[in-house]
Design a protein around this motif. Structure first.
Motif, short mmCIF file in Angstrom:
data_model
loop_
_atom_site.label_atom_id
_atom_site.label_comp_id
_atom_site.label_asym_id
_atom_site.label_seq_id
_atom_site.Cartn_x
_atom_site.Cartn_y
_atom_site.Cartn_z
N GLU A 26 0.67 -1.27 -0.09
CA GLU A 26 -0.11 -0.04 0.10
C GLU A 26 0.81 1.30 0.02
O GLU A 26 0.53 2.17 -0.46
CB GLU A 26 -1.06 0.02 0.98
CG GLU A 26 -1.86 -1.16 1.17
CD GLU A 26 -3.04 -0.77 0.31
OE1 GLU A 26 -3.44 0.16 0.12
OE2 GLU A 26 -3.31 -2.06 -0.59
N ARG A 27 2.08 1.40 0.61
CA ARG A 27 2.61 2.34 0.76
C ARG A 27 3.92 2.57 -0.22
O ARG A 27 4.22 3.39 -1.17
CB ARG A 27 3.38 2.64 2.30
CG ARG A 27 2.32 2.61 3.21
CD ARG A 27 1.27 3.68 3.08
NE ARG A 27 1.69 4.90 3.53
CZ ARG A 27 1.55 6.26 2.78
NH1 ARG A 27 0.97 6.24 1.69
NH2 ARG A 27 2.25 7.20 3.37
N ALA A 28 4.80 1.30 -0.09
CA ALA A 28 6.14 1.54 -0.91
C ALA A 28 6.10 1.18 -2.44
O ALA A 28 6.34 1.22 -3.29
CB ALA A 28 6.93 0.55 -0.38
N ARG A 29 4.43 0.33 -2.48
CA ARG A 29 4.35 -0.01 -3.71
C ARG A 29 5.51 -1.02 -4.44
O ARG A 29 5.97 -0.65 -5.57
CB ARG A 29 3.80 0.88 -4.91
CG ARG A 29 2.61 2.06 -4.33
CD ARG A 29 1.32 1.14 -4.20
NE ARG A 29 0.47 2.10 -3.95
CZ ARG A 29 -0.88 1.72 -3.82
NH1 ARG A 29 -1.10 0.54 -4.16
NH2 ARG A 29 -1.78 2.81 -3.17
N ILE A 30 5.97 -2.17 -3.91
CA ILE A 30 6.94 -2.95 -4.23
C ILE A 30 7.06 -3.59 -5.67
O ILE A 30 5.82 -3.85 -6.10
CB ILE A 30 7.10 -4.19 -3.26
CG1 ILE A 30 8.57 -4.63 -3.39
CG2 ILE A 30 6.12 -4.94 -3.06
CD1 ILE A 30 9.00 -5.69 -2.59
N ARG A 31 7.95 -3.51 -6.32
CA ARG A 31 8.00 -3.99 -7.63
C ARG A 31 8.92 -4.98 -7.82
O ARG A 31 9.86 -5.37 -6.84
CB ARG A 31 8.26 -2.90 -8.73
CG ARG A 31 7.35 -1.71 -8.93
CD ARG A 31 7.98 -0.72 -9.81
NE ARG A 31 9.15 0.21 -9.42
CZ ARG A 31 8.86 1.32 -9.02
NH1 ARG A 31 7.70 1.69 -8.60
NH2 ARG A 31 10.13 1.78 -8.45
N PRO A 32 8.67 -6.28 -8.67
CA PRO A 32 9.46 -7.37 -8.30
C PRO A 32 10.99 -7.14 -8.74
O PRO A 32 11.32 -6.20 -9.40
CB PRO A 32 9.03 -7.99 -9.69
CG PRO A 32 7.44 -7.81 -9.90
CD PRO A 32 7.52 -6.51 -9.43
N GLY A 33 11.74 -7.69 -7.78
CA GLY A 33 13.25 -7.45 -7.99
C GLY A 33 13.82 -6.37 -7.29
O GLY A 33 14.94 -6.18 -7.01
N GLU A 34 12.96 -5.57 -6.48
CA GLU A 34 13.48 -4.57 -5.77
C GLU A 34 14.18 -5.25 -4.52
O GLU A 34 13.74 -5.89 -3.84
CB GLU A 34 12.37 -3.26 -5.27
CG GLU A 34 11.94 -2.57 -6.80
CD GLU A 34 11.05 -1.45 -6.27
OE1 GLU A 34 11.48 -0.17 -6.73
OE2 GLU A 34 10.33 -1.60 -5.37
N SER A 35 15.00 -4.17 -3.98
CA SER A 35 15.99 -4.37 -2.82
C SER A 35 15.09 -4.02 -1.65
O SER A 35 14.66 -2.83 -1.61
CB SER A 35 17.30 -4.04 -2.91
OG SER A 35 18.02 -4.68 -3.78
N VAL A 36 14.89 -4.89 -0.50
CA VAL A 36 14.39 -4.25 0.61
C VAL A 36 15.24 -4.54 1.85
O VAL A 36 15.79 -5.35 2.09
CB VAL A 36 12.98 -5.14 0.97
CG1 VAL A 36 12.30 -4.73 2.21
CG2 VAL A 36 12.09 -4.84 -0.23
N LEU A 37 15.56 -3.29 2.61
CA LEU A 37 16.27 -3.57 4.00
C LEU A 37 15.16 -3.39 5.20
O LEU A 37 14.29 -2.61 5.24
CB LEU A 37 17.08 -2.33 4.18
CG LEU A 37 17.95 -2.46 5.31
CD1 LEU A 37 19.67 -1.83 5.07
CD2 LEU A 37 17.27 -1.63 6.35
N ILE A 38 15.21 -4.33 6.02
CA ILE A 38 14.31 -4.44 6.97
C ILE A 38 15.14 -3.96 8.52
O ILE A 38 15.92 -4.76 8.99
CB ILE A 38 13.74 -5.82 7.12
CG1 ILE A 38 12.90 -6.17 5.75
CG2 ILE A 38 12.65 -6.01 8.44
CD1 ILE A 38 12.42 -7.57 5.75
N ASN A 39 14.80 -2.92 8.93
CA ASN A 39 15.44 -2.43 10.18
C ASN A 39 14.72 -2.83 11.32
O ASN A 39 13.45 -2.41 11.69
CB ASN A 39 15.68 -0.96 9.89
CG ASN A 39 16.71 -0.34 11.11
OD1 ASN A 39 17.59 -0.88 11.39
ND2 ASN A 39 16.25 0.84 11.75
N GLY A 40 15.35 -3.70 12.25
CA GLY A 40 14.64 -4.38 13.53
C GLY A 40 13.99 -5.68 12.87
O GLY A 40 12.73 -5.88 12.96
N ALA A 41 14.68 -6.64 12.13
CA ALA A 41 14.20 -7.95 11.58
C ALA A 41 14.00 -9.00 12.40
O ALA A 41 13.69 -10.24 12.22
CB ALA A 41 15.08 -8.24 10.45
N THR A 42 14.62 -8.70 13.76
CA THR A 42 14.60 -10.10 14.90
C THR A 42 13.34 -10.10 15.52
O THR A 42 13.03 -11.29 16.19
CB THR A 42 15.98 -10.06 15.66
OG1 THR A 42 15.81 -9.04 16.15
CG2 THR A 42 17.25 -10.01 14.54
#
Length: 230
Positions: free
Chosen positions: A40-56
């Protein structure tokens, strides 16, 4: 809290036959956070790179799985627990150390390799270092969509105005308000329907409702507590 309540039909989501009730109850809220942020917000597209800050944390661990399912080409996870980071299945990890220079170098190296989206569950110091490093590292009009979801590390940061002028950083929030309520209901439906086909998993601990006091004070062992009638 009660064993039964009345809910408007518009706020109900049908559960797929291949999803058990316990998993559905456990996964809906933490999974919705990254699903909504990415779709809804980032509108991810296939193949894009994602960093998850606080992934644990629970939501962050699901975010790694969900980003992969939604087509992320590369996933970078951050956290303070090396063992937990290593078990996430991310393509790269960043240990959130107390050494500012080391953290800036780690963020910079990943941004140079290419990061399209950041899902931020922490805010606080790590978000400040990440944004400042992105302002120095992004070149040639490369864009970064930074989606703020949670504030485990603090509700406020001191961010120099020059950071947002120096690079093409899009600051977005994701949650009730930035995403309309009816869309959040739809997002939960999408998440639940995808849970089994995508192999999304979440650790759970099942307790009867009569033990709610114990559940409320239980030590966090990274299992989602699910209360059942009784």
């Amino acid at each position: 809290m009660a064993e039964r309540t009345i809910v408007p039909a518009a706020r109900c989501v049908a559960l797929p036959d291949d999803l058990d009730d316990i998993t559905a109850a456990a996964i809906a809220n933490p999974g919705m956070s990254s699903w909504a942020a990415l779709t809804e917000r980032a509108r991810i597209r296939p193949g894009e790179s994602v960093l998850i800050n606080g992934a644990t944390g629970t939501s962050g661990r699901l975010a790694v799985q969900i980003a992969r399912h939604l087509g992320a080409g590369r996933i970078i996870a951050t956290g303070r627990n090396p063992a937990a980071l290593g078990a996430l299945g991310a393509d790269a990890t960043i240990l959130l150390s107390d050494d500012d220079a080391a953290l800036d170098n780690a963020f910079g190296a990943q941004i140079e390799d290419g990061i399209d989206i950041v899902l931020d569950y922490l805010w606080g110091r790590s978000a400040t270092r990440l944004l400042a490093t992105a302002a120095r590292t992004l070149v040639d009009g490369r864009r970064l969509r930074f989606v703020q979801i949670g504030s485990v590390s603090g509700g406020e940061i001191a961010l120099p105005a020059a950071v947002l002028r120096a690079a093409a950083i899009e600051m977005l929030g994701s949650g009730l308000g930035s995403v309309p309520f009816d869309r959040l209901i739809s997002v939960i439906g999408e998440l639940l329907r995808a849970s089994t086909p995508a192999g999304l998993s979440i650790a759970t601990r099942i307790l009867p409702l009569s033990e709610i006091a114990h559940a409320w004070s239980a030590t966090d062992d990274h299992r989602r507590i699910v209360l059942t009638p009784g």
